[in-house]
Design a protein around this motif. Structure first.
Motif, PDB file in Angstrom:
ATOM      1  N   THR A  70       1.197  -1.710  -0.109  1.00 16.43           N
ATOM      2  CA  THR A  70       0.038   0.510   0.277  1.00 16.43           C
ATOM      3  C   THR A  70       0.960   1.001  -0.007  1.00 16.43           C
ATOM      4  O   THR A  70       1.889   0.830  -0.488  1.00 16.43           O
ATOM      5  CB  THR A  70      -0.878  -0.148   1.291  1.00 16.43           C
ATOM      6  OG1 THR A  70      -2.288   0.858   1.128  1.00 16.43           O
ATOM      7  CG2 THR A  70      -0.592   0.281   2.929  1.00 16.43           C
ATOM      8  N   CYS A  78       2.298  -4.955   3.635  1.00 17.63           N
ATOM      9  CA  CYS A  78       1.489  -4.692   5.246  1.00 17.63           C
ATOM     10  C   CYS A  78       2.034  -4.865   6.410  1.00 17.63           C
ATOM     11  O   CYS A  78       3.185  -6.460   6.733  1.00 17.63           O
ATOM     12  CB  CYS A  78      -0.188  -5.637   4.760  1.00 17.63           C
ATOM     13  SG  CYS A  78      -0.880  -4.997   2.999  1.00 17.63           S
ATOM     14  N   SER A  82      -2.432  -7.204   9.060  1.00  9.92           N
ATOM     15  CA  SER A  82      -3.546  -6.643   8.070  1.00  9.92           C
ATOM     16  C   SER A  82      -2.568  -7.215   6.679  1.00  9.92           C
ATOM     17  O   SER A  82      -1.352  -7.700   7.168  1.00  9.92           O
ATOM     18  CB  SER A  82      -2.460  -5.015   7.927  1.00  9.92           C
ATOM     19  OG  SER A  82      -3.281  -3.860   9.050  1.00  9.92           O
ATOM     20  N   GLN A  88      -6.742  -3.764   4.232  1.00 12.37           N
ATOM     21  CA  GLN A  88      -7.337  -3.401   4.822  1.00 12.37           C
ATOM     22  C   GLN A  88      -8.014  -4.966   5.456  1.00 12.37           C
ATOM     23  O   GLN A  88      -8.699  -4.307   5.855  1.00 12.37           O
ATOM     24  CB  GLN A  88      -8.155  -2.848   3.425  1.00 12.37           C
ATOM     25  CG  GLN A  88      -8.357  -1.420   2.561  1.00 12.37           C
ATOM     26  CD  GLN A  88      -7.531  -0.890   4.365  1.00 12.37           C
ATOM     27  OE1 GLN A  88      -8.991  -0.482   4.506  1.00 12.37           O
ATOM     28  NE2 GLN A  88      -6.726   0.168   4.534  1.00 12.37           N
TER      29      GLN A  88
END
Length: 151
Positions: A70, A78, A82, A88
């Motif tokens: 991300t 991550c 996560s 997410q």
């Protein structure tokens, strides 16, 4: 930014090694430099991709981060718990079983209490609770804890 200006003179092996090392360092760069690097498209224009995207020079467009990454230029991997698309999703298993891109790499025996299913992604539904959601609460839903039962 690193730039190489090379002459066509004969170089000794030590000089070639040093140049190769410098190029490797320039290519990798520091993590801060890689994170803040400006991307350019095929026509030399600045390419700004939103957070959660990276610039793909071969297609000359911004593309969504691969699973498990991300941030700006998809530079951030991550962190537990996560995982997945833009980090997410959340692992419901121990850190050593949580894959940053795919989630829990375990069988149901290693899910946290109150979770079951593939990747330990399903919460127990009332009145079920506990390991594999095999126990049953004898209280109202508001007092039933999915891990420990009636509170």
């Amino acid at each position: 930014m690193c730039r190489c200006v090379c002459s066509h003179q004969t170089m000794l092996p030590r000089e070639l090694f040093l140049i190769a090392t410098i190029l490797a360092v320039c290519d990798i760069g520091s993590s801060r430099e890689a994170y803040n690097r400006t991307m350019y498209n095929a026509t030399g224009e600045t390419q700004k991709c939103s957070s959660g995207y990276y610039y793909d020079g071969s297609s000359d467009e911004c593309k969504e981060c691969p699973l498990g990454f991300t941030g700006k230029n998809c530079f951030l991997k991550c962190r537990y718990p996560s995982y997945g698309k833009l980090c997410q999703s959340e692992c419901n298993c121990l850190k050593e079983h949580c894959n940053f891109s795919t989630g829990c790499d375990v069988d149901q025996n290693e899910c946290f209490l109150g979770f079951t299913g593939i990747n330990c992604s399903m919460e127990c539904r009332y009145p079920a609770y506990g390991k594999h959601c095999q126990r049953e609460c004898n209280c109202s839903e508001e007092y039933c804890n999915l891990a420990t039962g009636c509170v």
